[in-house]
Motif scaffolding. Sequence first.
Motif, PDB file in Angstrom:
ATOM      1  N   GLU A 245      97.793 -18.522  43.080  1.00 36.94           N
ATOM      2  CA  GLU A 245      97.320 -17.177  43.420  1.00 36.94           C
ATOM      3  C   GLU A 245      98.251 -16.535  44.452  1.00 36.94           C
ATOM      4  O   GLU A 245      98.598 -15.360  44.347  1.00 36.94           O
ATOM      5  CB  GLU A 245      95.896 -17.242  43.969  1.00 36.94           C
TER       6      GLU A 245
ATOM      7  N   TRP B 224     101.266 -15.348  42.737  1.00 37.01           N
ATOM      8  CA  TRP B 224     100.980 -14.146  41.963  1.00 37.01           C
ATOM      9  C   TRP B 224     101.078 -12.904  42.839  1.00 37.01           C
ATOM     10  O   TRP B 224     101.589 -11.862  42.413  1.00 37.01           O
ATOM     11  CB  TRP B 224      99.612 -14.261  41.328  1.00 37.01           C
ATOM     12  N   PHE B 225     100.616 -13.003  44.079  1.00 33.13           N
ATOM     13  CA  PHE B 225     100.668 -11.840  44.962  1.00 33.13           C
ATOM     14  C   PHE B 225     102.097 -11.493  45.369  1.00 33.13           C
ATOM     15  O   PHE B 225     102.404 -10.325  45.626  1.00 33.13           O
ATOM     16  CB  PHE B 225      99.778 -12.055  46.184  1.00 33.13           C
TER      17      PHE B 225
ATOM     18  N   SER C 119      99.053  -6.091  48.360  1.00 30.40           N
ATOM     19  CA  SER C 119      99.504  -7.355  47.776  1.00 30.40           C
ATOM     20  C   SER C 119      99.985  -8.305  48.871  1.00 30.40           C
ATOM     21  O   SER C 119      99.728  -9.518  48.812  1.00 30.40           O
ATOM     22  CB  SER C 119     100.624  -7.110  46.761  1.00 30.40           C
TER      23      SER C 119
ATOM     24  N   SER D  16      96.986  -9.750  50.659  1.00 33.78           N
ATOM     25  CA  SER D  16      96.353 -10.782  49.829  1.00 33.78           C
ATOM     26  C   SER D  16      97.183 -12.058  49.821  1.00 33.78           C
ATOM     27  O   SER D  16      96.631 -13.172  49.812  1.00 33.78           O
ATOM     28  CB  SER D  16      96.163 -10.263  48.404  1.00 33.78           C
ATOM     29  N   PHE D  17      98.494 -11.909  49.822  1.00 38.42           N
ATOM     30  CA  PHE D  17      99.365 -13.091  49.901  1.00 38.42           C
ATOM     31  C   PHE D  17      99.130 -13.851  51.199  1.00 38.42           C
ATOM     32  O   PHE D  17      99.009 -15.084  51.201  1.00 38.42           O
ATOM     33  CB  PHE D  17     100.831 -12.680  49.795  1.00 38.42           C
TER      34      PHE D  17
ATOM     35  N   THR E 294      95.766 -15.773  51.000  1.00 43.23           N
ATOM     36  CA  THR E 294      95.758 -16.947  50.116  1.00 43.23           C
ATOM     37  C   THR E 294      96.701 -18.035  50.609  1.00 43.23           C
ATOM     38  O   THR E 294      96.424 -19.225  50.425  1.00 43.23           O
ATOM     39  CB  THR E 294      96.139 -16.545  48.678  1.00 43.23           C
TER      40      THR E 294
END
Length: 244
Positions: free
Chosen positions: A22, A25-26, A43, A46-47, A50
């Motif tokens: 995940e 993905w970010f 993004s 979010s990175f 995670t």
Amino acid sequence: MDECPNRKIFDSLSSTFDRLEEAAWFIRLMEEHYHSADRFRWSLSSFLRTLKEVMQLLTMELQGNKALSAILSQKKAELSSDPLIEFLYKQRDIVVHKSMLKPASKGTVGFTRGRGLKLGLGMPIDPLSDSVTAIKKYIYHAAKDTDFLGILYTEEDGSGEYTCVERQWRMSEFPDKELTQLAASAWEKVAQALFNIAGIMGAKLVKPNFELGNPNHVHFEIYNPEWVKEQLEYYKKWIAENET
């Protein structure tokens, strides 16, 4: 038939590996939305979230495994003492508990042939603004005065040259490294810590590597000559109606 050791270990750490993917993905989303300020920042946020959760989930999934407890604590301590990881973890806490993140942002308006910038003018770009605002600012001044750099391509002339913006995102604490490069480096460090633990458990894994996209594609936003012409005509008309 014996169960594959890698599959058995992966299943036991499935949430941790999923969170690692995940985070990757970010980074891809950061690249995809490199010129869209809000989506890039979201993004990134979010990175950061995670990335920190990877080792938290690993701790939960290894809960009760006394044999790995000391090694896991050592890996977590090593990550937390790494200057880049420590900084990004703190940025995550700021985003989650205090305020939105606004990285340093600048760019260059110019023209390209698809491989690097041929000529351009550097300028700051508000981290809350899309890259297109930079070229519109230049087009406005060109409409008011002149395209003094000669970078506005308003017709498809077959030369392969196009008006563009090359953007850069940075963290002020790491001014010499582009932000997606920082993210990829941090991802590899956290992934390696996870892979080391999985290796001790018996998994056979290769060294984790995050391959970023071609910077000539990611960092550049190229503008269609027809669009440039429309914008130039629009600003000329607007200036004639409002500034004369």
